[in-house]
Motif scaffolding. Structure first.
Motif, PDB file in Angstrom:
ATOM      1  N   ALA A  49       1.049  -0.861  -0.180  1.00 20.30           N
ATOM      2  CA  ALA A  49      -0.155  -0.260   0.200  1.00 20.30           C
ATOM      3  C   ALA A  49       1.122   1.167  -0.042  1.00 20.30           C
ATOM      4  O   ALA A  49       2.048   1.704   0.650  1.00 20.30           O
ATOM      5  N   GLY A  50       0.311   2.158  -0.363  1.00 19.55           N
ATOM      6  CA  GLY A  50       1.286   3.894  -1.226  1.00 19.55           C
ATOM      7  C   GLY A  50       0.744   4.461  -0.198  1.00 19.55           C
ATOM      8  O   GLY A  50      -0.602   5.019  -1.149  1.00 19.55           O
ATOM      9  N   ASP A  51       0.452   5.682   0.154  1.00 21.75           N
ATOM     10  CA  ASP A  51      -0.128   6.498   0.056  1.00 21.75           C
ATOM     11  C   ASP A  51      -1.864   6.022   0.864  1.00 21.75           C
ATOM     12  O   ASP A  51      -3.064   7.460   0.468  1.00 21.75           O
ATOM     13  N   GLY A  52      -1.876   5.722   1.956  1.00 27.65           N
ATOM     14  CA  GLY A  52      -2.863   5.490   2.090  1.00 27.65           C
ATOM     15  C   GLY A  52      -3.905   4.174   0.686  1.00 27.65           C
ATOM     16  O   GLY A  52      -5.272   4.017   1.217  1.00 27.65           O
ATOM     17  N   GLN A  53      -3.786   4.254  -0.326  1.00 24.35           N
ATOM     18  CA  GLN A  53      -3.978   4.222  -1.191  1.00 24.35           C
ATOM     19  C   GLN A  53      -3.762   2.145  -1.290  1.00 24.35           C
ATOM     20  O   GLN A  53      -2.497   2.033  -1.124  1.00 24.35           O
ATOM     21  N   VAL A  54      -4.741   1.235  -2.137  1.00 22.13           N
ATOM     22  CA  VAL A  54      -4.017   0.160  -2.267  1.00 22.13           C
ATOM     23  C   VAL A  54      -3.184   0.073  -3.479  1.00 22.13           C
ATOM     24  O   VAL A  54      -3.969   0.331  -4.239  1.00 22.13           O
ATOM     25  N   ASP A  55      -2.046  -0.137  -3.663  1.00 19.14           N
ATOM     26  CA  ASP A  55      -1.320  -0.664  -5.149  1.00 19.14           C
ATOM     27  C   ASP A  55      -1.977  -1.926  -5.568  1.00 19.14           C
ATOM     28  O   ASP A  55      -2.074  -3.026  -4.778  1.00 19.14           O
ATOM     29  N   ALA A  56      -1.237  -1.772  -7.138  1.00 23.92           N
ATOM     30  CA  ALA A  56      -1.391  -2.880  -7.650  1.00 23.92           C
ATOM     31  C   ALA A  56      -0.470  -3.679  -6.342  1.00 23.92           C
ATOM     32  O   ALA A  56       0.787  -3.302  -6.070  1.00 23.92           O
ATOM     33  N   HIS A  57      -1.315  -5.749  -6.266  1.00 21.00           N
ATOM     34  CA  HIS A  57      -0.147  -6.331  -5.526  1.00 21.00           C
ATOM     35  C   HIS A  57      -0.234  -7.615  -5.643  1.00 21.00           C
ATOM     36  O   HIS A  57      -1.618  -8.324  -6.843  1.00 21.00           O
ATOM     37  N   VAL A  58       0.166  -8.979  -5.475  1.00 20.91           N
ATOM     38  CA  VAL A  58       0.016 -10.152  -6.036  1.00 20.91           C
ATOM     39  C   VAL A  58      -1.093 -10.794  -5.050  1.00 20.91           C
ATOM     40  O   VAL A  58      -0.224 -10.648  -4.085  1.00 20.91           O
ATOM     41  N   VAL A  59      -2.010 -11.424  -5.691  1.00 17.21           N
ATOM     42  CA  VAL A  59      -3.197 -12.451  -5.156  1.00 17.21           C
ATOM     43  C   VAL A  59      -2.538 -14.045  -5.001  1.00 17.21           C
ATOM     44  O   VAL A  59      -3.764 -14.897  -4.777  1.00 17.21           O
ATOM     45  N   ARG A  60      -2.067 -14.017  -5.898  1.00 15.88           N
ATOM     46  CA  ARG A  60      -1.523 -15.966  -6.474  1.00 15.88           C
ATOM     47  C   ARG A  60      -0.164 -15.789  -7.070  1.00 15.88           C
ATOM     48  O   ARG A  60      -0.394 -15.371  -7.412  1.00 15.88           O
TER      49      ARG A  60
END
Length: 448
Positions: free
Chosen positions: A36-47
């Protein structure tokens, strides 16, 4: 048929022509990463799912009996050359490249090695189940008479001379051979592939036989056991060695979009190495012809990959259709990648212009600012910087759209090979790099 566990001492039974394989790959777990960056959810790996060890000799000989006499301890890999949705949830078509290969210096000159010269490129259907990649089907790519195309170099004087694993013994060139990199499946069940050697666009039947190979005008490829048509612009004859076609997308209308992996060597190698301008082509399967060509401009290499300062490391490895005339284009080095959203504007078509004339000076590749010189460069917008997403491996070569918010990525593990004389031990067995083939799902914060 009951499944068989993978492992070097286990037997595997495969059936050519797309019949399901009795293989379940072993699991190598890798946990998801969320940022997460600056309170926002970033692109992230889910699997993250991983392909286990499948001996390359067993895999190859089950498809084409007797094709590999010694796999030198190499496992199935390289299927990360591209990934394309197969229809059912979690299932994808993938394609290998030309097979295990490396480079060894001999007397100061690098030689291209093919440790398993009998290997035949294959279309491989996989299923992602939890954190495991399972092989469902495999289709060998063959000539019109059913012989393996192999992955060996095509033409003496144009392609690198092929050698054995130790770079000591020359191998024979093969005009049938393909270095396959991109894959899509047509509505009739056939496949379209792209190849780095020609570079070429290859139409393959549902059972893997090459129907037609479309190559640049003037290539002069003779002796192939399938139909070869010179239907691509001759300027492509100036492709950099090992940097021909890499990305392939299928638009909703059925047209294909092909990416040249790196800038052409125009007027020479030095110009291509320094350039940030490559090309995309649009091909109509109905017309069997290229109908458009576009100039594509890379970002500076240190923007794509802050650890890199060599512009020649920039590549396009994947293009993905996302509706209408829009594409995701992957700009990458071996360590980082960024996905750009591009729209194919009709006004940006440079097909048949002076930029397709190899004698034009300065060439398109030599222009420091093509747009300022009147070239209609495609506009783009950054969608995600994969280099900043924890859990994404290096050398991502395949990207597929799972849904509006999720992408599936696959890496090319190079069959566990490294370059140099130490790639094999004293017995001629692979010293594996330890890099696995992984499919990684990335969730985007805003969708696409």
């Amino acid at each position: 048929m009951s499944p068989h566990a993978t492992g070097r001492r286990r037997a595997h039974r495969f059936v050519a022509g797309g019949v399901p394989l009795a293989v379940i790959a072993a699991l190598v777990a890798a946990g998801p990463a969320i940022g997460a960056g600056d309170g926002q959810v970033d692109a992230h790996v889910v699997r993250t799912a991983t392909l286990g060890d499948i001996p390359l000799g067993a895999f190859s000989n089950a498809l084409l009996p007797g094709s590999v006499d010694n796999d030198r301890g190499v496992d199935l890999g390289g299927i990360g050359s591209d990934i394309y949705p197969a229809g059912r949830k979690g299932e994808f078509w993938t394609v290998t490249d030309r097979g295990p290969n490396g480079q060894i210096k001999v007397d100061g000159t690098k030689r291209r090695t093919f440790p398993v010269p009998g290997f035949d490129p294959a279309i491989v259907k996989i299923r992602v189940t939890g954190d495991t990649v399972k092989v469902l089907d495999a289709i060998p790519i063959t000539t019109a008479s059913g012989k393996p195309v192999t992955g060996l170099s095509n033409q003496k004087g144009r392609d690198e001379a092929p050698y054995t694993y130790d770079a000591r013994t020359p191998l024979t060139y093969n005009p049938n051979a393909l270095d396959t990199e991109g894959i899509v499946r047509a509505a009739d069940g056939s496949f379209w592939l792209v190849d780095e050697y020609g570079p070429s666009l290859v139409h393959v039947s549902a059972r893997g036989k090459v129907l037609t190979r479309y190559v640049p005008e003037g290539l002069g490829l003779t002796g192939a056991d399938y139909r070869v048509v010179e239907a691509l612009p001759s300027v492509l004859l100036n492709r950099k060695i090992n940097r021909g076609f890499e990305g392939l997308a299928q638009l909703p209308c059925g047209d294909l979009v092909i990416a040249v992996q790196s800038p052409l060597s125009l007027p020479d190698k030095d110009a291509g190495e320094a350039s940030r301008t490559t090309r995309l082509l649009r091909f109509s399967p109905k017309k069997k012809a290229v109908t458009a060509e576009y100039a594509y401009r890379f970002d500076p290499v240190n923007v794509v990959d802050p650890s890199e300062d060599d512009t020649s490391e920039l590549k396009i490895s994947s293009v993905v259709a996302v509706g209408g005339n829009r594409l995701l284009v992957e700009e990458r080095t071996d360590k980082a990648a960024r996905l750009q959203l591009v729209r194919l504007d009709r006004a940006a078509n440079i097909l048949g212009s002076r930029w397709d004339d190899a004698t034009t000076s300065p060439s398109l590749e030599q222009l420091d600012d093509p747009a300022a010189s009147g070239v209609p460069v495609l506009s783009k917008r950054l969608v995600v910087d994969l280099g900043k997403v924890a859990g994404v491996p290096g050398k991502i070569e395949g990207v597929a759209r799972v849904d509006r918010d999720t992408l599936a990525l696959i890496n090319d593990n190079d069959f566990g090979m490294t370059d140099g004389a130490d790639a094999f031990d004293a017995q001629g067995r692979l010293v594996d790099s330890g890099i696995e083939t992984s499919v990684v799902y990335v969730r985007l914060p805003h969708g696409i």
